[in-house]
Design an enzyme around this catalytic site. Sequence first.
Site, PDB file in Angstrom:
ATOM      1  N   SER A 130       0.843  -1.205  -0.004  1.00  0.00           N
ATOM      2  CA  SER A 130      -0.152   0.051   0.021  1.00  0.00           C
ATOM      3  C   SER A 130       0.969   1.337  -0.064  1.00  0.00           C
ATOM      4  O   SER A 130       2.256   1.215   0.489  1.00  0.00           O
ATOM      5  CB  SER A 130      -0.995   0.082   1.198  1.00  0.00           C
ATOM      6  N   TYR A 143      -3.000   0.262  10.626  1.00  0.00           N
ATOM      7  CA  TYR A 143      -2.950  -0.369   9.233  1.00  0.00           C
ATOM      8  C   TYR A 143      -1.512   0.087   8.731  1.00  0.00           C
ATOM      9  O   TYR A 143      -0.922  -0.870   8.191  1.00  0.00           O
ATOM     10  CB  TYR A 143      -4.036   0.106   8.278  1.00  0.00           C
ATOM     11  N   LYS A 147       1.520  -2.437   7.203  1.00  0.00           N
ATOM     12  CA  LYS A 147       1.992  -2.294   5.714  1.00  0.00           C
ATOM     13  C   LYS A 147       3.563  -1.889   5.780  1.00  0.00           C
ATOM     14  O   LYS A 147       4.252  -2.406   4.780  1.00  0.00           O
ATOM     15  CB  LYS A 147       1.114  -1.462   5.031  1.00  0.00           C
TER      16      LYS A 147
END
Length: 228
Positions: A130, A143, A147
């Site tokens: 991402s 999150y 990542k």
Amino acid sequence: MDITGSVALVTGANRGIGRAFARALLDHGAAKVYAAARDPESVTDAGVTPLRLDITDPGEIAAAVAAADDVTVVINNAGVGGWGTTLLEGDLDGARQAMEVNFFGTWAVSRAFAPVLARNGGGALVNMLSVASWAARPGWAGYAASKAAEWSLTNALREGLREQGTLVVAVHAGFVDTELSAWTDAPKITAAEVAEQTMRALAEGRGEVLADDRTREVKSALGRPPAP
């Protein structure tokens, strides 16, 4: 690598980007695509082979390795958002789940299938990352951390699997038009675009996909000092 005739496994293949990966592999001539999901009955596309796989369950990973010992491409796509944890509010359960799935789950699948790829000639390992690997925000700190950790893992895998001839590809994208990003009306690219760019990277032997303008901008700015 030549996708034609390859045997691929895609995690989280029942929807979103994973489903697009499975379709793109078949469109590019893959001989077989294992579509892995926690609930294999949720895999409804024709032409794929449903496979039960919760990437946080060691027993299911071992069973998947035994069932799919012919794979030459592994695409680690399964992931969660952990949106319930913001920087200063909410419990940490969402962030812990994001790390457990996105980082440790990807790591577990990669180390389990690495010997299979080696036996089958090297092949390729693809990790769906991402723009958040490099651009954290207070609203999704957990999150982004997962990542960023997965990006570091991908770089380690690239070094560790080079000798066995495995191409390791990091795929970075901003918002993709899937259920995971349904909460925002920000500009998005399609899952099919991400999948097609990844197929081109595999065919050309490239180790990185920067799928949209935002991702390319963020990557190019990594060397700049942080804003005060």
